[in-house]
Design an enzyme around this catalytic site. Sequence first.
Site, short mmCIF file in Angstrom:
data_model
loop_
_atom_site.label_atom_id
_atom_site.label_comp_id
_atom_site.label_asym_id
_atom_site.label_seq_id
_atom_site.Cartn_x
_atom_site.Cartn_y
_atom_site.Cartn_z
NE ARG A 176 40.59 39.80 39.77
CZ ARG A 176 39.45 39.52 40.39
NH1 ARG A 176 39.33 39.84 41.68
NH2 ARG A 176 38.47 38.93 39.77
CD GLU A 204 44.36 36.02 44.82
OE1 GLU A 204 43.42 35.29 44.44
OE2 GLU A 204 44.20 37.19 45.18
CG HIS A 246 40.49 36.45 46.35
ND1 HIS A 246 41.11 36.55 45.14
CD2 HIS A 246 39.34 37.18 46.23
CE1 HIS A 246 40.38 37.29 44.32
NE2 HIS A 246 39.31 37.68 44.97
#
Length: 325
Positions: A240, A269, A286
């Site tokens: 993360r 993000e 991602h």
Amino acid sequence: MTNSPETSAPFAPGSVAQAGPLLDSLERTLQDEYSVVRLPDDLAALDPTDAAKVRAVVTSGRNGVPSELMAALPNLEIVTNFGVGYDTTDVAQAVARGIRVTHTPDVLTDCVADTALGLMLDVFRRFGASERFLRDGAWESGGFPLTRRFSGSAVGVLGLGRIGQAIARRAAAFDTTILYTTRRPVEGVPWEHVASAVDLARRSDVVVIAVPGGAATENLVDAEVIDALGPDAFLVNIARGSVVDEDALIAALEDGRIAGAGLDVFAHEPYVPTRLIRDDVTLLPHVGSGTHETRIDMRDLTLANLRAHLDGRPLPTPVAEMSAL
């Protein structure tokens, strides 16, 4: 406490809600089976009557069910999360209210570990940068600069859960030395446990982050850890973005205090700081678990958790904090 699944009535229309976008095939199945309703992004637009009907929310790791949304759903029984990470859901409130929370571990492990290995290889060998070098026509003016050998390096794994162990196994195939840091040593693994993240960074040629997100790990990789890597070592993150102090990482890269980084996740993000867009940083949007096969497995496990709750059966994959419910 909410009703237990053994005493819950069958789900009526409006009982299952969706928070945020999901895989298309999952959305279609939810619509076909449960006439799912889409929760508004703006809570002010959520009608209290509609909110009272909601007993299940299907969401993703990106959106989750944060505190205010959960509080607005008085009869919520279960949050079914499409993804292994659940730090965007207020698990503490869920525990207090007896709301179940599920996620999709295991089915993501291989693809995320593959991504971690790809990032490690790329930061050492700079394959992406060398491809850009070729595409830009620079090869005609001279060869690409020499890079670093990955085989035989020291790989530090921060977190040794399912994904961390899968990363370690893959990296070990390159005759690397595997070190890892966790709160306590993991039984039954052949690798050396290191007491702290700082010590792990100091002894590694690359540290790959494989810990959960959330408050407990926020900025775990801070300036001290990053500085401990030194100018010849790399940082890779497939966990993360919140785990890394992004400002400290940028400063270290710009000062040449670490050799580079491979990042699949970011603090905010989909925003990526322009100062991270550098040739010594490999950036991915991602995509760690982003394969057709894994997304299908995630969809099926998400639905299995929802159906199990509805049928009063044990949940296939409740999150650890919910195991006592």
